[in-house]
Design a protein around this motif. Structure first.
Motif, PDB file in Angstrom:
ATOM      1  N   SER A   1       2.452   0.035   3.812  1.00 52.41           N
ATOM      2  CA  SER A   1       2.566  -1.335   4.311  1.00 52.41           C
ATOM      3  C   SER A   1       2.982  -2.243   3.166  1.00 52.41           C
ATOM      4  O   SER A   1       2.781  -1.920   1.991  1.00 52.41           O
ATOM      5  CB  SER A   1       1.228  -1.816   4.910  1.00 52.41           C
ATOM      6  OG  SER A   1       0.227  -1.868   3.910  1.00 52.41           O
ATOM      7  N   GLU A   2       3.566  -3.377   3.519  1.00 50.60           N
ATOM      8  CA  GLU A   2       3.961  -4.364   2.520  1.00 50.60           C
ATOM      9  C   GLU A   2       3.879  -5.760   3.123  1.00 50.60           C
ATOM     10  O   GLU A   2       3.988  -5.944   4.336  1.00 50.60           O
ATOM     11  CB  GLU A   2       5.371  -4.086   2.006  1.00 50.60           C
ATOM     12  CG  GLU A   2       6.451  -4.203   3.046  1.00 50.60           C
ATOM     13  CD  GLU A   2       7.841  -4.051   2.447  1.00 50.60           C
ATOM     14  OE1 GLU A   2       8.142  -4.790   1.483  1.00 50.60           O
ATOM     15  OE2 GLU A   2       8.599  -3.200   2.938  1.00 50.60           O
ATOM     16  N   HIS A   3       3.668  -6.724   2.245  1.00 49.16           N
ATOM     17  CA  HIS A   3       3.531  -8.109   2.683  1.00 49.16           C
ATOM     18  C   HIS A   3       3.907  -9.016   1.519  1.00 49.16           C
ATOM     19  O   HIS A   3       3.433  -8.815   0.405  1.00 49.16           O
ATOM     20  CB  HIS A   3       2.092  -8.388   3.135  1.00 49.16           C
ATOM     21  CG  HIS A   3       1.889  -9.762   3.679  1.00 49.16           C
ATOM     22  ND1 HIS A   3       0.667 -10.411   3.690  1.00 49.16           N
ATOM     23  CD2 HIS A   3       2.778 -10.639   4.236  1.00 49.16           C
ATOM     24  CE1 HIS A   3       0.809 -11.598   4.234  1.00 49.16           C
ATOM     25  NE2 HIS A   3       2.070 -11.764   4.571  1.00 49.16           N
TER      26      HIS A   3
ATOM     27  N   THR B   1       0.855  -1.184   0.000  1.00 47.77           N
ATOM     28  CA  THR B   1       0.000   0.000   0.000  1.00 47.77           C
ATOM     29  C   THR B   1       0.887   1.229   0.000  1.00 47.77           C
ATOM     30  O   THR B   1       1.785   1.338   0.850  1.00 47.77           O
ATOM     31  CB  THR B   1      -0.921   0.020   1.231  1.00 47.77           C
ATOM     32  OG1 THR B   1      -1.739  -1.153   1.238  1.00 47.77           O
ATOM     33  CG2 THR B   1      -1.816   1.254   1.225  1.00 47.77           C
TER      34      THR B   1
END
Length: 336
Positions: free
Chosen positions: A167-169, A97
């Motif tokens: 954010s990151e995943h 995001t």
């Protein structure tokens, strides 16, 4: 003939179970050898079959992308990916995001990078409109991108820097067991299909022909289903999924400076008046529309009210008569 078909089916089912167990045991053994050798420092190493080298990589935009991000062109990238997961079938998924002040430019740069990586946009959804007034919410883009798995890490590391990262995943899904199980079942079914067709050619009995054709149709449907599952797995394994959510920041300067504080207050006041007027208008429309319902309720409730009031009056009259009788009795007793 039916007994022969039944016996043949049972033998093939047993072969399917045996083949599946053997394949799983072999896969577990291979995995154990790979991880043991890597942990002990031995020179033994898993080496998958080298794929064909790509022709003239310097003439493609994908080759330029590889050179920009340090990815070896052609087969080397595939070998590195295979070594990374020890020959397992792994699905890669990335999520991030980000926020940006340059929404349109970011999408253009993102599209360019997707093309350079040899990927494609699977889904694109943009909500909202470009903000023009201070305080207006910006647009939101939800993007689902597919890129070759061997380039996914470099691609994700690049695109998440196009804006401010919120954010990151990144996660993986190992589907090795499911993949090879379906692959083994498919091999057994193809063998069963060949055998059924050979029996069909040899028989002349009409009942046996019908039974064989029914069984062949069932096997072919199962083969088609397994083939579709394997193709879906291949697509998910070969191309990683990158899900991006991009938020556009509200403007802090520019055309919004032309709107003064008084203009904003007047606009807000007018919106409030309009909202109140709309509320009362809607309430009036609802009341008039509900009049038939109110009339029906009145016809039901009013008789009930009259009955209750009559009962209460009757009880009060009886109570008053009883009290008067008691008072008269008391007076007569006092006289006597």
């Amino acid at each position: 003939m039916k007994r022969i078909i039944t016996a043949f089916s049972l033998v093939l089912c047993a072969a399917l179970l045996f083949a599946g167990c053997s394949h799983k045991m072999a896969d577990m053994a291979a995995s154990e050898v790979y991880y043991t050798s890597s942990s002990s420092g031995s020179s033994a190493e898993y080496k998958p079959e080298a794929p064909m080298a790509s022709a003239a990589p310097e003439e493609s935009i994908e080759a330029e992308y590889d050179a920009s991000y340090g990815i070896t062109a052609g087969a080397a990238s595939d070998v590195d990916l295979a070594d990374r997961f020890g020959g397992h079938k792994v699905i890669l998924t990335y999520e991030a995001t980000i926020r940006t002040d340059t929404f349109d430019s970011l999408l253009e740069a993102l599209t360019s990078r997707v093309n350079a990586a040899g990927g494609y946009m699977e889904n694109t959804y943009i909500d909202g409109k470009k903000p023009e007034v201070y305080g207006e919410a910006g647009r939101t883009a939800s993007l689902s991108i597919r890129v070759p798995a061997e380039k996914a890490d470099a691609f994700f590391s690049d695109v998440k820097t196009l804006g401010t990262l919120i954010s990151e995943h990144a996660y993986t899904e190992d589907v090795t067991e499911h993949y090879f199980d379906r692959e083994t079942r498919l091999e057994v079914l193809n063998t069963q299909l060949d055998r059924l067709r050979s029996i069909l050619v040899e028989t002349d009995n009409l009942a046996d022909v019908i039974a064989l054709e029914t069984e062949i149709a069932r096997v072919m449907l199962e083969i088609e289903s397994l083939t579709g599952e394997l193709r879906r797995y291949d697509a998910l394994i070969d191309y990683a999924t990158v899900n991006l959510t991009v938020y556009e920041n509200s403007p802090k300067q520019g055309p919004v400076a032309e709107e003064t504080l008084g203009d904003r207050i007047a606009e807000s006041f007018a919106d409030s008046i309009y909202g109140i007027g709309t509320f009362f208008t809607d309430a009036l429309v609802w009341f008039i529309g509900a009049l038939p319902v109110f009339a029906l309720l009145a016809l039901i409730i009013l008789p009930i009210v009259f009955i209750i009031r009559a009962i209460r009056k009757k009880k009060a009259r009886k109570k008053a008569e009883k009290q008067a009788a008691m008072a008269n009795n008391m007076k007569e007793n006092n006289r006597s």
